[in-house]
Design a protein around this motif. Structure first.
Motif, mmCIF file in Angstrom:
data_model
loop_
_atom_site.group_PDB
_atom_site.id
_atom_site.type_symbol
_atom_site.label_atom_id
_atom_site.label_comp_id
_atom_site.label_asym_id
_atom_site.label_seq_id
_atom_site.Cartn_x
_atom_site.Cartn_y
_atom_site.Cartn_z
ATOM 1 N N LYS A 44 0.835 -1.210 0.000
ATOM 2 C CA LYS A 44 0.000 0.000 0.000
ATOM 3 C C LYS A 44 0.868 1.258 0.000
ATOM 4 O O LYS A 44 0.632 2.186 -0.768
ATOM 5 N N LYS A 45 1.887 1.268 0.846
ATOM 6 C CA LYS A 45 2.791 2.415 0.931
ATOM 7 C C LYS A 45 3.540 2.606 -0.390
ATOM 8 O O LYS A 45 3.719 3.731 -0.852
ATOM 9 N N ALA A 46 3.975 1.510 -1.003
ATOM 10 C CA ALA A 46 4.689 1.602 -2.287
ATOM 11 C C ALA A 46 3.777 2.158 -3.370
ATOM 12 O O ALA A 46 4.197 2.979 -4.193
ATOM 13 N N LEU A 47 2.519 1.726 -3.385
ATOM 14 C CA LEU A 47 1.565 2.246 -4.370
ATOM 15 C C LEU A 47 1.304 3.736 -4.150
ATOM 16 O O LEU A 47 1.204 4.501 -5.125
ATOM 17 N N GLU A 48 1.204 4.152 -2.892
ATOM 18 C CA GLU A 48 1.002 5.572 -2.607
ATOM 19 C C GLU A 48 2.177 6.394 -3.139
ATOM 20 O O GLU A 48 1.986 7.465 -3.719
ATOM 21 N N ARG A 49 3.388 5.888 -2.935
ATOM 22 C CA ARG A 49 4.570 6.590 -3.431
ATOM 23 C C ARG A 49 4.562 6.665 -4.958
ATOM 24 O O ARG A 49 4.896 7.699 -5.533
#
Length: 54
Positions: A44-49
């Motif tokens: 999720k964090k990688a997609l947000e970035r």
């Protein structure tokens, strides 16, 4: 991780693992001991970035 090619770079995975507080688990016992919830949070964090940088 399995024999499949990873889409996320190792550098990014470790960086996010540090942010989420699971880096020590990864370092000491490997990715297999990281909970499914924490792995999902890493993705999720990688997609947000990725969305922010697009």
């Amino acid at each position: 991780m399995s024999g499949k090619k990873s889409i996320l770079s190792d550098k990014l995975k470790y960086e996010i693992a540090k942010e989420l507080g699971v880096y020590e688990t990864v370092r000491e016992r490997g990715w297999g001991d990281v909970s499914s919830r924490d792995c999902g949070n890493i993705v999720k964090k990688a997609l947000e970035r990725a969305e922010r940088n697009a």
